[in-house]
Enzyme design. Sequence first.
Site, PDB file in Angstrom:
ATOM      1  N   ASP A 544     -53.823 -58.769 -76.090  1.00  0.00           N
ATOM      2  CA  ASP A 544     -52.615 -58.830 -76.908  1.00  0.00           C
ATOM      3  C   ASP A 544     -52.002 -57.425 -76.939  1.00  0.00           C
ATOM      4  O   ASP A 544     -52.613 -56.458 -76.444  1.00  0.00           O
ATOM      5  CB  ASP A 544     -53.061 -59.282 -78.307  1.00  0.00           C
ATOM      6  CG  ASP A 544     -51.910 -59.581 -79.250  1.00  0.00           C
ATOM      7  OD1 ASP A 544     -50.775 -59.790 -78.783  1.00  0.00           O
ATOM      8  OD2 ASP A 544     -52.160 -59.599 -80.474  1.00  0.00           O
ATOM      9  N   ASP A 620     -45.064 -64.194 -81.132  1.00  0.00           N
ATOM     10  CA  ASP A 620     -45.022 -64.545 -82.558  1.00  0.00           C
ATOM     11  C   ASP A 620     -43.770 -65.343 -82.918  1.00  0.00           C
ATOM     12  O   ASP A 620     -42.814 -64.807 -83.483  1.00  0.00           O
ATOM     13  CB  ASP A 620     -45.094 -63.263 -83.392  1.00  0.00           C
ATOM     14  CG  ASP A 620     -46.384 -62.497 -83.121  1.00  0.00           C
ATOM     15  OD1 ASP A 620     -47.271 -63.061 -82.452  1.00  0.00           O
ATOM     16  OD2 ASP A 620     -46.484 -61.354 -83.573  1.00  0.00           O
TER      17      ASP A 620
END
Length: 954
Positions: A544, A620
């Site tokens: 990530d 996100d």
Amino acid sequence: MRLKLTHLGRIVGITVSLASCLTLIKTVEAVKKEDFKTCSQSGFCRRNRAYADDALAQPSFKSPYIILKDSVKLGDSKVYAEVKNTETDVLLTLDLFILQDNTARIRINEKNPIKPRYDDHAQFTIANQLIDSSVHKTSRAKDGVITILLDNTNKRKVIITSEPLRIEFIVDEKPIVSLNDRGFFNFEHLRTKESHKPKMVEKTNDEGAIELVEAESEKDLWEESFKTWTDPKPNGPESFGLDVSFHGFSHVYGIPEHSSSLSLKETKGGEGSYDEPYRLYNTDVFEYAADTPMSLYGAVPFMVAHQKDMSAGVFFMNPAETWIDIVKTKPEQKNTAQKAFSFGKKVEDTKSTQTHWMTEAGVLDLFVFLGPSTKDILRQYHAITGTPSMPQMFAIGYHQSRWNYINQRDVLEVDSQFDKHDIPYDVIWLDIEYTDEKKYFTWDIPKFPDAIKMEEELEHKGRKLVTIIDPHIKRDDNYHICQTAKDNGYFVQQPSGGDYEAWCWPGQSSWVDFSSPAAREWWKSEFGFDKFKGTRENVHIWNDMNEPSVFNGPEITMQKEMIHYGKWEHRVLHNLYSVLTHYSTAEGIKERTKVAQRPFVLSRGFYAGTQRYGPIWTGDNMVDWESLYYTNPMILSNSIAGISFSGADVPGFFGNPSPELLVRWYQAAVFQPFFRGHAHIDTKRREPYLLDEPYRSITRASLRERYALLPYWYTLFFEAHKTGVPMMRPMFMEFPEDEALFTTEDQFMLGSGMLVKPVTSEGTFAAEIYFPGDQPWYDTQTFEKIQHNGYKTVEAPIEKVPAYYRGGHIIPRRERARRSTSGMKLDPFTLVIALDNKGQAHGELYLDDGETYDFESGAYVRTQFIYNNGVLTSKNLHEDPSSDAATKYAASIKDVRIERIRLLGVEQPEHIHVVHPDATRTPVSFEYSVATGYLTIKDPKTLVSQGGWRIEIQ
Ligand code: NOJ
């Protein structure tokens, strides 16, 4: 020690102690657009855009770049020439290579730069050796025009004009793609501040007198500010811009990642246009908005243009920040300079799309692909950047994640709840909280006292664990990873020397410099089971924050002046950072076992070539209907740009879904390549088994449908691995002639055999579907036949996702409900045969061990099923069916049979027989549904690993 986080973008004005970094709290607010640059706040974008505006504003404008006639060298499949900027006298080199398969490469660099411009990225992006294609003839006319006839039909050619420089690709006498058509080509040569002669322009002063002042373009050349940051830009201006025109093409696609439409919008006027160019600059945008050209986590500078009978593509190979303007024009809007270039050729009165690419640094290195179809373009692009890797079978099952499963007990409890509720899943994920204070490669031991035991319990059910490993490393003298990287110079450096340090999840951190070969080797080795303690073979990895995300950096990323291996600034390779992270991790996973297993590594950042290392997801997103809608155009845009293995957080990251939204999101994700439930730390638990009825059963049915379709998915992944053609396809890729589909983004094709239109709005229980072509479609749930061309409204109650089999296709399925993919290995198949109007159909099944690389040496089964004239036969498509590897693998699945055949769109038969390879005939029982006209053939006992049988339906 207490630190005040003054600018974290996502973490605003919170005081945290280093020790309490474990639970950094996010403030919930919408995207802060002002944290990210607009074109006018980015010096090189502003300069190149102004250059284009000036060119358009002056009717007599002529590009100052000319080819020096004496410099031209014509080779068999290449042209070399020197190009002079007649305003500055700076010389550039132009290399044009004609490559195999309708591909050309154009490189423009400075002839004598004061120091080299960054070019090393090509070694990471170009996966295959480029092969020249011999051309029919290359000639040069007196006026300097160079013509390259690509074949002896005179139909495909490249024309290079000298004064000014212009390159045009022609197919069937029509210009398809041209470069510097509008004269926006602009190449900023490297210079020293001392030698730089500022451009002066006349200006009327307050007294009305004319005086010479520095041009607007002189601003920010040597230093640039944004908010509180200053970019020192030691190299000064070094950008370039180029216009690429797609003639007769009304639509262009690709250049992800943006939360935007599939058919890209105009960016400088026009209906519904954006007022900013599309930006390619990997960034961590908190709560990103929908429908904007703002950059997101990934950047692929590859664009595809499509019209009825033709597609074209360009790949602008450069990992530095890039902006792209798009305008669409009618031919009559051409300016004088362009008209002069028409060579008397007829240009059809369709819209053309004109693009303007602006890149901050490096060398201009552009590939042009002439298709002619979109699938051809994808083959051509993947021949350069590599095809997607073949995933393990588990990777395409369902993944269950959240930030965070809090401890070992929690993990195993979630795992057992899936079983208790008969819901299949393959992988459970651990987000950052599993680590000891965000020190990757460590465990928070009190919470995970025996990780190996937990993993073994998962393994026992054939399941996997994914743990997160980010590229920022906590600064801590007692942390071995930090220590090794520090001691060996594996961290990105500051311009003045010393490790670059900034903020991310662990607090003060440094970033591994993945462009250093030694750092990459070291990183790979850290995944060894002896190093990353607490992991075993069923543990895979999630990378990530690898844009890289830097909480207190400009635009939440690394300052451009930071220094990488080879003394290159971060500026020149920013978008490549994520691929290098992804690559190093994937290789580490591959190398940690004696027999290499296909690695599974999910990355958030991406760039061209990422497809070789694993999936990405769209970051996100919000839990809302609009974000669900955008999953389709976003994943389709990724697909068309080679990033075919992608997905979105299901059912959105930020927020708590209503049961209806959750159900609709799971239904959509069944048909999207990467399928993972994930949630922000502040959200309520929402694992599918927690739903009330009927939502739980509906979600279970969706997940079972995903598992039933895995043989089809896996076959499509293999096709993508071989050809680059993605699994999830825009409608126009399968129906290239149907203009009604050129902007369709809310329905799509899964392979060439299924059409899907997910419901993406609230309270909607009907769907308007466009059924293209003249062949029938069959509802995947009721098997009802739909013979319709054009729009049709169908019912879509909450338990239904409108999905259709396409007449003429055979879809392999496995319909036994299992806990995970590992339990399906020896399961029998169901074939769905969706007949076309002539009563024919064909389809494929690809199968291998689902784990290792043995398939590369022949350990696989690839069977084609053909239905014709009431007879189903199979054909072995294995390249070398009698090889040891092939026969050994076939033996390992020797009992795997077809247990059911569903024949859709057929008349009621009288008898059905199987004719076995030894010519014996056995009758088979069947059932026929008169109401819907479908036939179920029960257990014909034909084996998938064995050809030579046929089923006769009379
Ligand atoms: C940002 C990622 O996008 C998100 O999926 C993850 O949960 C958080 N980082 C925490 O690791």
